[in-house]
Write a protein that holds these residues in place. Structure first.
Motif, PDB file in Angstrom:
ATOM      1  N   GLY A 450     -32.455   8.034   3.013  1.00  0.00           N
ATOM      2  CA  GLY A 450     -32.787   6.896   3.867  1.00  0.00           C
ATOM      3  C   GLY A 450     -32.401   5.557   3.284  1.00  0.00           C
ATOM      4  N   HIS A 451     -32.174   5.492   1.993  1.00  0.00           N
ATOM      5  CA  HIS A 451     -31.831   4.223   1.357  1.00  0.00           C
ATOM      6  C   HIS A 451     -30.410   4.174   0.839  1.00  0.00           C
ATOM      7  CE1 HIS A 451     -36.206   4.026   1.475  1.00  0.00           C
ATOM      8  NE2 HIS A 451     -36.084   2.713   1.357  1.00  0.00           N
ATOM      9  N   LEU A 452     -29.547   5.031   1.404  1.00  0.00           N
ATOM     10  CA  LEU A 452     -28.120   4.967   1.045  1.00  0.00           C
ATOM     11  C   LEU A 452     -27.370   4.004   1.947  1.00  0.00           C
ATOM     12  CD1 LEU A 452     -27.284   8.731   0.346  1.00  0.00           C
ATOM     13  CD2 LEU A 452     -27.715   6.901  -1.290  1.00  0.00           C
ATOM     14  N   ASP A 453     -28.075   3.472   2.980  1.00  0.00           N
ATOM     15  CA  ASP A 453     -27.464   2.532   3.927  1.00  0.00           C
ATOM     16  C   ASP A 453     -26.186   3.098   4.537  1.00  0.00           C
ATOM     17  OD1 ASP A 453     -29.431   0.643   3.518  1.00  0.00           O
ATOM     18  OD2 ASP A 453     -28.346  -0.341   1.887  1.00  0.00           O
ATOM     19  N   GLY A 454     -26.214   4.396   4.900  1.00  0.00           N
ATOM     20  CA  GLY A 454     -25.068   5.015   5.565  1.00  0.00           C
ATOM     21  C   GLY A 454     -24.002   5.538   4.633  1.00  0.00           C
ATOM     22  N   ARG A 455     -24.148   5.299   3.361  1.00  0.00           N
ATOM     23  CA  ARG A 455     -23.152   5.795   2.411  1.00  0.00           C
ATOM     24  C   ARG A 455     -23.316   7.301   2.227  1.00  0.00           C
ATOM     25  NH1 ARG A 455     -25.291   1.071   0.367  1.00  0.00           N
ATOM     26  NH2 ARG A 455     -23.830  -0.655  -0.006  1.00  0.00           N
ATOM     27  N   ALA A 456     -22.225   7.966   1.894  1.00  0.00           N
ATOM     28  CA  ALA A 456     -22.244   9.411   1.638  1.00  0.00           C
ATOM     29  C   ALA A 456     -22.080   9.651   0.144  1.00  0.00           C
ATOM     30  CB  ALA A 456     -21.118  10.105   2.407  1.00  0.00           C
ATOM     31  N   VAL A 457     -22.669  10.726  -0.314  1.00  0.00           N
ATOM     32  CA  VAL A 457     -22.550  11.079  -1.720  1.00  0.00           C
ATOM     33  C   VAL A 457     -21.192  11.738  -1.950  1.00  0.00           C
ATOM     34  CG1 VAL A 457     -23.545  12.438  -3.587  1.00  0.00           C
ATOM     35  CG2 VAL A 457     -25.042  11.406  -1.871  1.00  0.00           C
ATOM     36  N   ASP A 458     -20.465  11.263  -2.909  1.00  0.00           N
ATOM     37  CA  ASP A 458     -19.137  11.793  -3.223  1.00  0.00           C
ATOM     38  C   ASP A 458     -19.264  13.261  -3.631  1.00  0.00           C
ATOM     39  OD1 ASP A 458     -16.703  12.482  -4.680  1.00  0.00           O
ATOM     40  OD2 ASP A 458     -16.242  10.334  -4.561  1.00  0.00           O
ATOM     41  N   PRO A 459     -18.476  14.155  -3.025  1.00  0.00           N
ATOM     42  CA  PRO A 459     -18.535  15.587  -3.388  1.00  0.00           C
ATOM     43  C   PRO A 459     -18.366  15.828  -4.890  1.00  0.00           C
ATOM     44  CG  PRO A 459     -17.196  15.278  -1.429  1.00  0.00           C
ATOM     45  CD  PRO A 459     -17.488  13.916  -1.952  1.00  0.00           C
ATOM     46  N   GLU A 460     -17.618  14.947  -5.532  1.00  0.00           N
ATOM     47  CA  GLU A 460     -17.406  15.123  -6.971  1.00  0.00           C
ATOM     48  C   GLU A 460     -18.727  14.977  -7.726  1.00  0.00           C
ATOM     49  OE1 GLU A 460     -14.943  13.095 -10.698  1.00  0.00           O
ATOM     50  OE2 GLU A 460     -14.540  12.469  -8.638  1.00  0.00           O
ATOM     51  N   ILE A 461     -19.604  14.072  -7.234  1.00  0.00           N
ATOM     52  CA  ILE A 461     -20.905  13.882  -7.874  1.00  0.00           C
ATOM     53  C   ILE A 461     -21.729  15.156  -7.744  1.00  0.00           C
ATOM     54  CG2 ILE A 461     -23.083  12.594  -7.769  1.00  0.00           C
ATOM     55  CD1 ILE A 461     -21.525  10.173  -6.883  1.00  0.00           C
ATOM     56  N   ILE A 462     -21.658  15.775  -6.528  1.00  0.00           N
ATOM     57  CA  ILE A 462     -22.415  17.006  -6.316  1.00  0.00           C
ATOM     58  C   ILE A 462     -21.856  18.134  -7.172  1.00  0.00           C
ATOM     59  CG2 ILE A 462     -23.060  18.731  -4.582  1.00  0.00           C
ATOM     60  CD1 ILE A 462     -22.975  16.497  -2.497  1.00  0.00           C
ATOM     61  N   ALA A 463     -20.533  18.188  -7.239  1.00  0.00           N
ATOM     62  CA  ALA A 463     -19.901  19.260  -8.023  1.00  0.00           C
ATOM     63  C   ALA A 463     -20.195  19.115  -9.506  1.00  0.00           C
ATOM     64  CB  ALA A 463     -18.389  19.255  -7.773  1.00  0.00           C
ATOM     65  N   ARG A 464     -20.285  17.883  -9.993  1.00  0.00           N
ATOM     66  CA  ARG A 464     -20.526  17.646 -11.424  1.00  0.00           C
ATOM     67  C   ARG A 464     -21.896  16.972 -11.598  1.00  0.00           C
ATOM     68  NH1 ARG A 464     -15.768  14.068 -13.311  1.00  0.00           N
ATOM     69  NH2 ARG A 464     -16.824  14.373 -15.313  1.00  0.00           N
ATOM     70  N   HIS A 465     -22.907  17.608 -10.991  1.00  0.00           N
ATOM     71  CA  HIS A 465     -24.240  16.978 -10.952  1.00  0.00           C
ATOM     72  C   HIS A 465     -24.796  16.743 -12.344  1.00  0.00           C
ATOM     73  CE1 HIS A 465     -25.793  21.025 -11.738  1.00  0.00           C
ATOM     74  NE2 HIS A 465     -25.076  21.459 -10.705  1.00  0.00           N
ATOM     75  N   GLY A 466     -24.473  17.580 -13.289  1.00  0.00           N
ATOM     76  CA  GLY A 466     -25.010  17.372 -14.633  1.00  0.00           C
ATOM     77  C   GLY A 466     -24.537  16.080 -15.251  1.00  0.00           C
ATOM     78  N   ASP A 467     -23.276  15.719 -15.000  1.00  0.00           N
ATOM     79  CA  ASP A 467     -22.740  14.474 -15.567  1.00  0.00           C
ATOM     80  C   ASP A 467     -23.370  13.240 -14.920  1.00  0.00           C
ATOM     81  OD1 ASP A 467     -21.142  16.066 -17.083  1.00  0.00           O
ATOM     82  OD2 ASP A 467     -19.344  15.827 -15.826  1.00  0.00           O
ATOM     83  N   TRP A 468     -23.754  13.399 -13.641  1.00  0.00           N
ATOM     84  CA  TRP A 468     -24.263  12.237 -12.885  1.00  0.00           C
ATOM     85  C   TRP A 468     -25.798  12.179 -12.827  1.00  0.00           C
ATOM     86  CZ3 TRP A 468     -21.237   8.402 -10.949  1.00  0.00           C
ATOM     87  CH2 TRP A 468     -19.864   8.636 -10.936  1.00  0.00           C
ATOM     88  N   ALA A 469     -26.461  13.174 -13.357  1.00  0.00           N
ATOM     89  CA  ALA A 469     -27.921  13.282 -13.190  1.00  0.00           C
ATOM     90  C   ALA A 469     -28.653  12.030 -13.633  1.00  0.00           C
ATOM     91  CB  ALA A 469     -28.452  14.506 -13.952  1.00  0.00           C
ATOM     92  N   GLN A 470     -28.331  11.512 -14.847  1.00  0.00           N
ATOM     93  CA  GLN A 470     -29.088  10.373 -15.370  1.00  0.00           C
ATOM     94  C   GLN A 470     -28.940   9.148 -14.477  1.00  0.00           C
ATOM     95  OE1 GLN A 470     -28.257   9.493 -19.461  1.00  0.00           O
ATOM     96  NE2 GLN A 470     -29.710   7.792 -19.547  1.00  0.00           N
ATOM     97  N   ALA A 471     -27.696   8.892 -14.031  1.00  0.00           N
ATOM     98  CA  ALA A 471     -27.462   7.713 -13.188  1.00  0.00           C
ATOM     99  C   ALA A 471     -28.135   7.867 -11.826  1.00  0.00           C
ATOM    100  CB  ALA A 471     -25.957   7.486 -13.012  1.00  0.00           C
ATOM    101  N   ILE A 472     -28.026   9.071 -11.230  1.00  0.00           N
ATOM    102  CA  ILE A 472     -28.602   9.288  -9.917  1.00  0.00           C
ATOM    103  C   ILE A 472     -30.135   9.214  -9.984  1.00  0.00           C
ATOM    104  CG2 ILE A 472     -28.953  10.990  -8.087  1.00  0.00           C
ATOM    105  CD1 ILE A 472     -26.284   9.603  -7.954  1.00  0.00           C
ATOM    106  N   GLU A 473     -30.721   9.805 -11.018  1.00  0.00           N
ATOM    107  CA  GLU A 473     -32.174   9.779 -11.133  1.00  0.00           C
ATOM    108  C   GLU A 473     -32.688   8.359 -11.343  1.00  0.00           C
ATOM    109  OE1 GLU A 473     -32.972  12.626 -14.143  1.00  0.00           O
ATOM    110  OE2 GLU A 473     -32.422  14.335 -12.889  1.00  0.00           O
ATOM    111  N   SER A 474     -31.956   7.569 -12.110  1.00  0.00           N
ATOM    112  CA  SER A 474     -32.328   6.166 -12.281  1.00  0.00           C
ATOM    113  C   SER A 474     -32.219   5.418 -10.960  1.00  0.00           C
ATOM    114  CB  SER A 474     -31.432   5.523 -13.348  1.00  0.00           C
ATOM    115  OG  SER A 474     -31.741   4.155 -13.495  1.00  0.00           O
ATOM    116  N   PHE A 475     -31.145   5.731 -10.203  1.00  0.00           N
ATOM    117  CA  PHE A 475     -30.967   5.124  -8.884  1.00  0.00           C
ATOM    118  C   PHE A 475     -32.127   5.510  -7.960  1.00  0.00           C
ATOM    119  CE2 PHE A 475     -29.210   5.964  -4.555  1.00  0.00           C
ATOM    120  CZ  PHE A 475     -29.102   4.654  -4.138  1.00  0.00           C
TER     121      PHE A 475
END
Length: 827
Positions: A450-475
């Motif tokens: 609800g707070h992405l303001d219409g933005r979509a999550v890049d498939p690469e982030i989903i595919a490499r969730h371990g690399d992005w976990a810290q940034a996404i969780e902080s977000f």
């Protein structure tokens, strides 16, 4: 009180008192331990000091099984909690930190725990740690085998909890209902010395001094969770802080919904009580009407009997007169026939006189019966009117205030229920998101999306969730902070709207009550009417009705007149007095007028019907003053005969005759609260009387000439008097001291009045003026000029914004109060 206040609840056979007395290091116990536990019948405190220096206060309570000695009625659980609440309040106890609820292992009989008891529990223990303790494990019936293992004891306990958790029971509330409100109920077994059970000391150690400081706060205010000085403060991550905030906020939302539900229950209770009061008033009216019918029949029968007996008495009186005449005619006759006639007539005359005397006695009895029946008729009539007023008031309250509040509460509760649903969904999503990690679970979270303001999550982030976990969780933590802040703002905005609605409702009710008492209050006063003319003699007295819409005046033309206070138009002329009408006053409800006259009588008039309701006779000389009590039930009158009389306004019966003045009583008034009566006299004194007892309370002396008028402040603690010595005096009623002497009039002061709003005094004088004074300073506020002769009567309107004056020039004048000067303007 100790550092911890621990309340102990449960059945009288569950060993709760024994548990307290088993705590070691308890030399401060207020009662010696008993060999066998006696049921606790009241609230009992035990001060206990532990070996580590902590002081505890155990508060023991009567058993929830309702045991009472001697066959006395058993106490309900809500009664016991109310006793406890009162005890804690009266003894200045600290907030309750722990609640121990005891159950007997022989069987947890369901204890009925009604909604009122639940609300009392929530009020008392909203922030306390609750623990259930099962006891008496060494006394289980039919248990002759070896001691139970820990697993067996746990299984047995689970069975007990399952069987005891029935609908509406205390156990169900503790384990389910309280848990729904954010409570966490601990469970302990206290029993035989093996690993399956815990000693009382062990349980207490875990509760107040266990190793887990977060779960079991050690000292200080247990409800606040503050740590003792010197204890390292546990560090929290941002996620932990957010989770804590969510939990606290969730509790607030639930508490607010509970408050709505409690208000709804209380409101329904009030509506039921109001309906019951209406029914009770209807029943009282019916009963009074029955008594009125009976009294009416009794009065009619007594009147007929009185008339019949009077006729018989008059007939015997005529016979007596006739026989006396015959006997007188034969007085000088000496012949034998005349002597026999005289003997016969004398015998008849004696018999007739005996019959007449007997009828006189019977007539007197009949008169008493008639008087008694008439009084009962008056009392029944007054009761009917009283209960009709009560019924009308309660019906108005039910149909207006309570209906309005019901509509408002229903709308507020429905709106908040909708808001609660939204907030609960959001908070659950926030909570789950913070508990999850980014490995694919957060992507479907409504707060995250609800707070992405219409933005979509890049498939690469989903595919490499371990690399992005810290940034996404902080977000996500930032998202939660934002969403939580917005939801809290919505919640507090809803509370603010509710408080504002309550303020508006209170303001409306206040306005209605003001208008009920004083009538509507125009924003701007219309100009006063021209002088009111119509009396053909000197006007001696004038007063406003309590709503300020009417004026009544009395005059030397023997009449009482009623006027429209806005237009000045005459409305009614009340004729019946045979001499000067010296004083007039309205009843508080505006339906009646009382007048006092130099014809020695007091009359009560019906304002609407325009006729006299009753004539009060008893004074032996001119009546100078009359006044209604604030509740309209009594009338005071002062007379030239040196007395003050207190009358029952409904029956006209004299309640007290106040004697003590040495000369004419010129003025008699009730205090604003109805507890005192003030009288002024030509003997230069003011007397203060108890309105109920009729006894003199004080004599105020200081004037150097006749005292012509007296008035009272609203609270009855100040009296104001006007005298022929040209002064107005303000008195302290309690001390009898003169607080101020108001000097300014050039001749005798004949009349005074005190405003109910503000500290203002007005006075009328032989110098043809009306003066308005500031009672707090003694300064003249204004001088009202216009009358061409003595001013004999003045009175404030009930709101203090108008003054009416009566003069020997034959007119009544209405004056608008000038704006009150500020302190700066006075200087």
């Amino acid at each position: 009180m100790g550092e911890h206040t621990i309340v102990v609840l449960g059945r009288s056979d569950a060993g709760k008192t024994t548990f307290i007395k088993a705590i070691k290091n308890a030399p401060g116990m207020r009662e010696a331990p008993a060999a066998e536990e006696e049921p606790t019948l009241g609230i009992v405190e035990y001060e206990v000091t532990l070996s580590d220096g902590q002081s505890l206060t155990f508060v023991d309570t009567p058993g929830f099984d309702g045991y009472q000695p001697g066959g006395e009625p058993a106490k309900e659980t809500e009664e016991i909690l109310q006793m406890l609440e009162k005890h804690l309040a009266e003894n200045g106890s600290k907030p309750v930190s722990h609640v121990l609820v005891f159950f007997n292992a022989n069987g947890m009989d369901p204890t009925d725990f009604k909604p009122r008891a639940q609300r009392a529990f929530e009020r008392l223990f909203s922030k306390a740690q609750v623990a259930c303790i099962t006891t008496r494990w060494d006394q289980i019936e039919d248990d002759d085998g070896p001691p139970a293992t820990a697993d067996e004891a746990e299984s047995k306990e689970e069975s007990l909890y399952a069987n005891g958790k029935t609908g509406g029971s205390l156990l169900e509330y503790l384990l389910d209902g309280r848990k729904d409100r954010g409570g966490d109920v601990l469970r302990f077994r206290s029993g035989p010395p093996n690993e399956a059970y815990s000693f009382p000391q062990d349980i207490l150690q875990k509760l107040v001094a266990g190793p887990n400081k977060q779960a079991f706060p050690a000292v200080g205010d247990a409800a606040s969770g503050r740590q003792p000085e010197g204890t390292p403060r546990p560090r929290r991550t941002r996620r932990q802080r957010l989770l804590d905030t969510i939990e606290k906020f969730s509790a607030q939302v639930l508490e607010m919904m509970d408050e709505f539900n409690r208000d709804a229950e209380d409101f329904e209770d009030e509506r039921v009580a109001t309906r019951a009061e209406i029914e009770a008033a209807s029943a009282a009216i019916k009963e009074a009407e029955g008594r009125f019918e009976e009294a009416t029949e009794d009065v009619e029968a007594a009147a007929k009997e009185r008339t019949r007996l009077k006729q018989e008495r008059d007939s015997y009186a005529e016979s007596e007169q006739s026989l006396t005449t015959q006997l007188n005619g034969l007085a000088t006759a000496t012949d034998r026939r005349s002597v026999k006639a005289k003997q016969r007539i004398t015998t008849s005359l004696e018999q007739t006189r005996g019959f007449r005397k007997e009828r006189d006695s019977w007539v007197s009895t009949a008169e008493d019966e008639y008087k008694k029946s008439s009084e009962e008729l008056e009392e029944a009539s007054a009761d009917i009117e009283k209960w009709k007023r009560v019924k009308q008031g309660k019906e108005k309250e039910l149909n207006e205030r309570l209906f309005r509040e019901f509509e408002q509460l229903s709308k507020e509760r429905e709106d908040f229920r909708t808001l609660q649903g939204t907030l609960s969904t959001n908070l659950d999503a926030m909570r789950e998101g913070l508990k999850d990690s980014w490995e694919g679970k957060l992507g479907s979270n409504i707060v995250f999306l609800g707070h992405l303001d219409g933005r979509a999550v890049d498939p690469e982030i989903i595919a490499r969730h371990g690399d992005w976990a810290q940034a996404i969780e902080s977000f996500y933590e930032a998202q939660v902070t934002l969403a939580l802040s917005r939801d809290m703002a919505k919640f507090h905005s809803a509370i603010l709207q509710r408080v504002k609605a309550q303020e508006d409702a209170a303001q409306l009710e206040w306005k209605e009550r003001v208008e009920d008492l004083f009538g509507s209050w125009p924003k701007h006063l219309p100009p006063p009417p021209p002088p009111l003319t119509g009396h053909t003699g000197q006007v001696t007295s004038a007063a406003f009705s309590w709503d300020g819409t009417k004026i009544v005046s009395g005059a030397g033309d023997h009449t009482v007149r009623v006027w429209d206070s806005v237009t000045g138009a005459g409305q009614t002329i009340l004729a019946g007095h045979t001499n000067v009408v010296r004083s007039v006053a309205f009843s508080p409800d505006g339906k009646n007028i009382v007048s006092g006259s130099f014809d020695n009588t007091v009359r009560v008039w019906d304002v609407v019907g325009g006729g006299v309701k009753r004539v009060l006779e008893g004074h032996s000389d001119e009546v100078w003053s009359v006044d209604f009590s604030p509740d309209g039930s009594r009338i005071a009158s002062g007379s030239e005969d040196r007395t003050v009389r207190i009358w029952n306004a409904s029956t006209g019966k004299v309640q007290h005759v106040l004697e003590g003045h040495n000369e004419a009583v010129t003025s008699a008034v009730f205090s604003g609260d109805g507890s005192r009566i003030f009288s002024a006299s030509y003997d230069r004194s003011v007397r203060v009387w108890g309105a109920l007892t009729g006894k003199v309370c004080a004599v105020l002396e200081g004037h150097t000439n006749k005292v012509n008028s007296v008035a009272s402040s609203r609270d009855g603690l100040r009296a104001v008097s006007g005298s022929s010595d040209k002064t107005v005096r303000v008195w302290d009623v309690l001390t009898g001291e003169v607080l101020r002497v108001l000097v300014g009039h050039l001749d005798s002061v004949h009349t005074v009045s005190v405003s109910r709003v503000g500290s203002w005094i007005c006075s009328g004088s032989k110098d043809k003026t009306v003066r308005v004074w500031d009672a707090s300073t003694g300064e003249t506020h204004s001088v009202l000029e216009g009358h061409s002769d003595n001013v004999r009567g003045v009175a404030f309107s009930r709101d203090g914004r108008r003054i009416v004056s009566a003069s020997w020039d034959g007119t009544v004048r209405v004056w608008n109060m000038a704006p009150f000067p500020t302190p700066a303007q006075r200087n």
